[in-house]
Design a protein around this motif. Sequence first.
Motif, short mmCIF file in Angstrom:
data_model
loop_
_atom_site.label_atom_id
_atom_site.label_comp_id
_atom_site.label_asym_id
_atom_site.label_seq_id
_atom_site.Cartn_x
_atom_site.Cartn_y
_atom_site.Cartn_z
N ALA A 135 28.77 85.15 53.93
CA ALA A 135 29.74 86.25 53.76
C ALA A 135 29.03 87.61 53.73
O ALA A 135 29.58 88.61 54.22
N THR A 136 27.80 87.63 53.23
CA THR A 136 27.09 88.91 53.16
C THR A 136 26.64 89.39 54.54
O THR A 136 26.22 90.52 54.71
N ALA A 137 26.69 88.48 55.55
CA ALA A 137 26.27 88.86 56.90
C ALA A 137 27.41 89.51 57.68
O ALA A 137 27.21 90.04 58.77
N ALA A 142 25.73 89.37 66.58
CA ALA A 142 25.02 90.17 65.57
C ALA A 142 25.25 89.57 64.17
O ALA A 142 24.33 89.56 63.34
N VAL A 143 26.44 89.04 63.95
CA VAL A 143 26.73 88.42 62.64
C VAL A 143 25.84 87.18 62.47
O VAL A 143 25.23 86.97 61.42
N ALA A 144 25.73 86.38 63.55
CA ALA A 144 24.90 85.17 63.48
C ALA A 144 23.44 85.53 63.25
O ALA A 144 22.73 84.84 62.50
N ARG A 197 22.31 88.22 61.69
CA ARG A 197 22.16 88.64 60.28
C ARG A 197 22.19 87.42 59.36
O ARG A 197 21.43 87.33 58.40
N ALA A 198 23.06 86.46 59.67
CA ALA A 198 23.15 85.25 58.84
C ALA A 198 21.82 84.50 58.89
O ALA A 198 21.31 84.04 57.86
N GLU A 199 21.24 84.41 60.08
CA GLU A 199 19.96 83.71 60.24
C GLU A 199 18.88 84.40 59.38
O GLU A 199 18.08 83.73 58.73
N GLN A 200 18.91 85.72 59.40
CA GLN A 200 17.91 86.46 58.59
C GLN A 200 18.08 86.15 57.10
O GLN A 200 17.14 86.22 56.33
N ARG A 201 19.31 85.79 56.73
CA ARG A 201 19.56 85.48 55.31
C ARG A 201 19.41 83.99 55.03
O ARG A 201 19.71 83.52 53.93
N GLY A 202 19.03 83.23 56.05
CA GLY A 202 18.76 81.81 55.83
C GLY A 202 19.91 80.87 56.16
O GLY A 202 19.90 79.69 55.80
N VAL A 203 20.94 81.38 56.87
CA VAL A 203 22.07 80.52 57.24
C VAL A 203 22.19 80.49 58.76
O VAL A 203 22.36 81.54 59.39
N ARG A 204 22.09 79.32 59.35
CA ARG A 204 22.20 79.24 60.81
C ARG A 204 23.60 78.77 61.22
O ARG A 204 24.04 77.69 60.82
#
Length: 457
Positions: free
Chosen positions: A452-454, A404-406, A408-415
């Motif tokens: 970090a925001t994810a 789930a963290v990954a 959310r990170a993807e949604q924020r542009g970090v894979r």
Amino acid sequence: MRDDEARWLRLEGREGETLRAAVERMLREAIVSGALRPGVRLPSSRGLAAHLGVSRGVATEAYGQLAAQGFLVGRTKSVPVVAHVASSAPPTIARRVEPPRPRFDLTPTTPDVALFPRRRWLSALSEVMRTAPSAAFDYGDPRGEPELREALADQLGRTRGVVAAPEQIVIVNGAAQGIDMLGRLLTRRGARRVAFEDPSLGTQPLRLEANGLKPIAYPVDREGLLVEGLEADAALVTPAHQFPTGSVLSGPRRRQLLKWARRRDALVIEDDYDAEFRYDRAPIRALQGLDRSRVAYLGTTSKTLAPALRLAWAVVPEHLADEAADIKHLLDVCSPPIEQRALAHLIRSGEYERHIRRARTTYRRRRDALMSALRRHLPDLPVEGIAAGLHLLVRLPQVDDDEAVAVRAEQRGVRVAPLSRYTHGTYSGSGLVIGYGRVHETAMPTAVRTLATALPA
Ligand SMILES: Cc1ncc(COP(=O)(O)O)c(C=O)c1O
């Protein structure tokens, strides 16, 4: 009609059908069936007429009819072109839709392909083109080009402590094919069970299985694979930098693993996939150098140069080398000889080492930038596996669902990759596997701040 045009077209008239109608039907059927695809240029009316043995007028008329019905469009260089029409051809296989590239690609398995030494590779290829004998364009030796195997034997001995005669080396299309080759070899020799590391790359057990073996997961801890209680005929390991935890197989475990292999007459497959990139510590010698009759060593250019080359090598125990070469021959005859010669040239000229040194400096800078950004934005999270390779592991002790963290990170542009994606049922742990190869050091602070925001607050 030229040789590369549709010379397979045959005219089979039906009773009561005019010649023009037969030609027209024949072409329409070929278009509707999907054999003559949209955009394909048809023969000139003169060429078609000569090929079918009809008058030019018949061919011209048939083309005219098909154009009027929308099967043909305007002429390119005075020949008709097949139009975009609904065909009865089997539907084209749906293209796999790749997810859009994220702003920050911290995928753990890939190097920065933009660092590929194009100019040097091109000059190595030109050198081969200028100097290679015609025989180099024939089927190659299934083991690989002798000059590459010789260059590798020297290079691997010097840099990794591998003990290899060129005859023991088989050039393969990636470590992936190395595992296929060794997997088949094990099956042929009656092996059944192969121990593999948990966590590890998901394709490793699939590959073993595809070659008739039963993969059995054994957990990894901070000292690498837990050798105690290993019940198998072979083991597939990443001792220098465990993928994905980054742990190093400790001295006692190395000895234990080799002792186990001797006792059980088992083969250890050493996947040395990223050993060239080592930053803070002297490299650890390859396991193969400690027992060359028990260990088959795999190395690859996928991290040092580019995965697209598909150039890798297996150093096989002497008594298995002929059989490994037979299997490689069955798999695909040989790896591309010209590229092998180019790689040999790159190694011999010292360019390969120089490129690795340059890349190492780049990756070290990126790793340092990632580390300092992690300290700043995620100071409480333990980080492991930082001394080597192109990735590290950030543990998430308070998080159950790292997937789930990954997401959310993807949604924020970090894979990034969740650790759980690499687990196989005997290992539990939550974390993020972060590759730093592809992201420039100047972008790392923003990437980590966003990551970090994810995380849950
Ligand atoms: C654990 C591991 N082994 C091997 C490889 C390289 O495989 P190949 O040489 O087939 O590209 C990779 C690449 O990501 C890897 O992660």
